[in-house]
Design a protein around this motif. Structure first.
Motif, PDB file in Angstrom:
ATOM      1  N   SER A 176       0.822  -1.426   0.153  1.00  0.00           N
ATOM      2  CA  SER A 176      -0.091  -0.040  -0.091  1.00  0.00           C
ATOM      3  C   SER A 176       0.966   1.270   0.003  1.00  0.00           C
ATOM      4  N   SER A 177       0.395   2.319   0.607  1.00  0.00           N
ATOM      5  CA  SER A 177       1.027   3.631   0.340  1.00  0.00           C
ATOM      6  C   SER A 177       0.904   4.391   1.673  1.00  0.00           C
ATOM      7  N   ILE A 178       1.570   4.047   2.765  1.00  0.00           N
ATOM      8  CA  ILE A 178       1.510   4.344   4.310  1.00  0.00           C
ATOM      9  C   ILE A 178       2.606   5.536   4.359  1.00  0.00           C
ATOM     10  N   PRO A 179       2.253   6.690   4.587  1.00  0.00           N
ATOM     11  CA  PRO A 179       3.195   7.903   4.816  1.00  0.00           C
ATOM     12  C   PRO A 179       4.306   7.357   5.770  1.00  0.00           C
ATOM     13  N   GLY A 180       5.419   7.617   5.335  1.00  0.00           N
ATOM     14  CA  GLY A 180       6.440   7.425   6.371  1.00  0.00           C
ATOM     15  C   GLY A 180       6.757   6.153   6.617  1.00  0.00           C
ATOM     16  N   GLU A 181       6.163   5.115   5.991  1.00  0.00           N
ATOM     17  CA  GLU A 181       6.456   3.646   6.100  1.00  0.00           C
ATOM     18  C   GLU A 181       6.565   2.966   4.723  1.00  0.00           C
ATOM     19  N   THR A 182       5.822   3.223   3.715  1.00  0.00           N
ATOM     20  CA  THR A 182       5.721   2.673   2.523  1.00  0.00           C
ATOM     21  C   THR A 182       5.678   3.679   1.345  1.00  0.00           C
ATOM     22  N   ARG A 183       5.492   4.870   1.645  1.00  0.00           N
ATOM     23  CA  ARG A 183       5.146   5.916   0.725  1.00  0.00           C
ATOM     24  C   ARG A 183       6.208   6.395  -0.018  1.00  0.00           C
ATOM     25  N   THR A 184       6.883   5.422  -1.059  1.00  0.00           N
ATOM     26  CA  THR A 184       7.978   6.137  -1.778  1.00  0.00           C
ATOM     27  C   THR A 184       7.842   7.338  -2.655  1.00  0.00           C
ATOM     28  N   ILE A 185       8.775   7.777  -3.542  1.00  0.00           N
ATOM     29  CA  ILE A 185       8.597   8.697  -4.402  1.00  0.00           C
ATOM     30  C   ILE A 185       7.440   8.662  -5.304  1.00  0.00           C
ATOM     31  N   SER A 186       7.473   7.231  -6.029  1.00  0.00           N
ATOM     32  CA  SER A 186       6.429   6.919  -6.867  1.00  0.00           C
ATOM     33  C   SER A 186       5.052   6.961  -6.309  1.00  0.00           C
ATOM     34  N   ALA A 187       4.888   6.434  -5.278  1.00  0.00           N
ATOM     35  CA  ALA A 187       3.622   6.437  -4.539  1.00  0.00           C
ATOM     36  C   ALA A 187       3.203   7.848  -3.786  1.00  0.00           C
ATOM     37  N   ALA A 188       4.090   8.657  -3.575  1.00  0.00           N
ATOM     38  CA  ALA A 188       3.907  10.134  -3.254  1.00  0.00           C
ATOM     39  C   ALA A 188       3.305  10.841  -4.491  1.00  0.00           C
ATOM     40  N   ILE A 189       4.065  10.693  -5.438  1.00  0.00           N
ATOM     41  CA  ILE A 189       3.651  11.354  -6.718  1.00  0.00           C
ATOM     42  C   ILE A 189       2.225  10.996  -7.180  1.00  0.00           C
ATOM     43  N   TYR A 190       1.845   9.776  -6.968  1.00  0.00           N
ATOM     44  CA  TYR A 190       0.439   9.301  -7.412  1.00  0.00           C
ATOM     45  C   TYR A 190      -0.375   9.845  -6.374  1.00  0.00           C
ATOM     46  N   ALA A 191      -0.086   9.969  -4.939  1.00  0.00           N
ATOM     47  CA  ALA A 191      -1.094  10.733  -4.130  1.00  0.00           C
ATOM     48  C   ALA A 191      -1.132  11.935  -4.350  1.00  0.00           C
ATOM     49  N   LEU A 192      -0.235  12.724  -4.718  1.00  0.00           N
ATOM     50  CA  LEU A 192      -0.151  14.136  -4.965  1.00  0.00           C
ATOM     51  C   LEU A 192      -1.197  14.412  -6.085  1.00  0.00           C
ATOM     52  N   LEU A 193      -1.132  13.872  -6.961  1.00  0.00           N
ATOM     53  CA  LEU A 193      -1.983  13.819  -8.305  1.00  0.00           C
ATOM     54  C   LEU A 193      -3.369  13.720  -8.107  1.00  0.00           C
ATOM     55  N   GLN A 194      -3.622  13.010  -7.077  1.00  0.00           N
ATOM     56  CA  GLN A 194      -5.160  12.708  -6.618  1.00  0.00           C
ATOM     57  C   GLN A 194      -5.735  14.076  -5.893  1.00  0.00           C
ATOM     58  N   ALA A 195      -4.671  14.883  -5.297  1.00  0.00           N
ATOM     59  CA  ALA A 195      -5.090  15.817  -4.382  1.00  0.00           C
ATOM     60  C   ALA A 195      -5.340  17.070  -4.938  1.00  0.00           C
ATOM     61  N   PRO A 196      -6.148  18.188  -4.722  1.00  0.00           N
ATOM     62  CA  PRO A 196      -6.288  19.268  -5.203  1.00  0.00           C
ATOM     63  C   PRO A 196      -4.818  20.326  -4.816  1.00  0.00           C
ATOM     64  N   GLY A 198      -2.065  19.503  -5.877  1.00  0.00           N
ATOM     65  CA  GLY A 198      -0.718  18.877  -5.640  1.00  0.00           C
ATOM     66  C   GLY A 198       0.344  18.724  -6.701  1.00  0.00           C
ATOM     67  N   ASP A 199      -0.054  19.303  -7.621  1.00  0.00           N
ATOM     68  CA  ASP A 199       0.708  19.287  -9.120  1.00  0.00           C
ATOM     69  C   ASP A 199       2.233  19.820  -9.017  1.00  0.00           C
ATOM     70  N   ILE A 200       2.189  20.880  -8.153  1.00  0.00           N
ATOM     71  CA  ILE A 200       3.655  21.430  -7.878  1.00  0.00           C
ATOM     72  C   ILE A 200       4.452  20.404  -7.234  1.00  0.00           C
ATOM     73  N   SER A 201       3.993  20.063  -6.082  1.00  0.00           N
ATOM     74  CA  SER A 201       4.588  19.075  -5.384  1.00  0.00           C
ATOM     75  C   SER A 201       5.268  17.785  -6.083  1.00  0.00           C
ATOM     76  N   ALA A 202       3.916  17.474  -6.840  1.00  0.00           N
ATOM     77  CA  ALA A 202       4.270  16.064  -7.625  1.00  0.00           C
ATOM     78  C   ALA A 202       5.402  16.410  -8.686  1.00  0.00           C
ATOM     79  N   LEU A 203       5.568  17.561  -9.312  1.00  0.00           N
ATOM     80  CA  LEU A 203       6.512  17.934 -10.120  1.00  0.00           C
ATOM     81  C   LEU A 203       7.876  18.040  -9.531  1.00  0.00           C
ATOM     82  N   ARG A 204       7.976  18.420  -8.194  1.00  0.00           N
ATOM     83  CA  ARG A 204       9.366  18.538  -7.583  1.00  0.00           C
ATOM     84  C   ARG A 204       9.755  17.083  -7.463  1.00  0.00           C
ATOM     85  N   LEU A 205       8.754  16.226  -6.841  1.00  0.00           N
ATOM     86  CA  LEU A 205       9.166  14.880  -6.758  1.00  0.00           C
ATOM     87  C   LEU A 205       9.600  14.080  -8.092  1.00  0.00           C
TER      88      LEU A 205
END
Length: 231
Positions: A176-196, A198-205
């Motif tokens: 899964s995608s657990i913050p601080g435990e299993t949320r890697t860069i790829s999972a974090a980008i996916y989560a950010l793209l689902q949030a209003p 979150g594009d800039i943060s996703a672009l940074r990563l």
């Protein structure tokens, strides 16, 4: 430009976790990749073609299928995961160790291939000559074949690290995608793209991930060129 590199604590956590997962996956996979690569390069045995196909299976299977298979095998109720959890206290499912396991499985074929090619390029007569002078098979491997194939091992490790760093499908299915435990860069980008917003943060990563991957590929190409120049 400042906003592009204004990393939040969550961004830094995802980056460091990805590096941790990729490093662990590479370190634990490399010895197995050396063994399998050497076996495929040097040994003739029944089922060799099947072993070669099995090694490369993660390259052609959908990553989600690989992640689901890992969940069935290494989950708490799986035959391997249940045993490890009950008797050794080792848990993979929904832990960073599971993310490392998924990354290792997905990157393993990319590690085996350059290792195999490196051993195939080592003249077996050198090992035979060493053994005729009294060296054991293990010593001949450790002192002659392994050093001559070292560049191939480094290339495999770099490619495996780069693949493990960007792994997503198998990882998110297995742990899964657990913050601080299993949320890697790829999972974090996916989560950010689902949030209003979150594009800039996703672009940074994405930019940081791409930079690390490009650096790894450039290093791999340089090592391959060096290896080719020594043939």
């Amino acid at each position: 430009m400042r906003l592009l590199f204004d990393l939040s604590p969550d961004d830094l956590t995802a980056i460091f976790l990805s590096l941790k997962v990729a490093s662990a996956a590479t370190l634990f996979s490399l010895p197995a990749a050396v063994f399998v690569g050497y076996a495929l390069a040097r040994w003739s045995f029944p089922g060799r073609t099947a072993v070669n196909a099995l090694v490369h299976l993660p390259l052609v299977l959908p990553p989600v299928v690989t992640g689901f298979a890992l969940l069935l095998l290494f989950g708490r109720r799986g035959p391997i995961g249940g045993f490890l959890a009950e008797y050794l206290g080792v848990v993979f499912a929904f832990r960073w160790t599971g993310a490392a396991l998924a990354a290792a499985v997905m990157s393993f074929p990319l590690m085996v291939r350059p290792v195999r090619l490196a051993f195939e390029n080592v003249d077996p007569r050198l090992s035979t000559a060493a053994r005729s002078l009294g060296a054991s098979r293990l010593w001949a491997f450790a002192l002659i074949e392994l050093p001559l194939a070292a560049n191939g091992l480094l290339v495999g490790a770099i490619l495996g690290f780069a693949k493990a760093l960007g792994e997503f499908g198998a990882t998110i299915t297995f742990v899964s995608s657990i913050p601080g435990e299993t949320r890697t860069i790829s999972a974090a980008i996916y989560a950010l793209l689902q949030a209003p917003g979150g594009d800039i943060s996703a672009l940074r990563l994405a930019a940081i991930s791409a930079a690390i991957a490009v650096a790894a590929l450039v290093a791999s190409e340089a090592l391959q060129a060096q290896l080719g120049g020594r043939k």
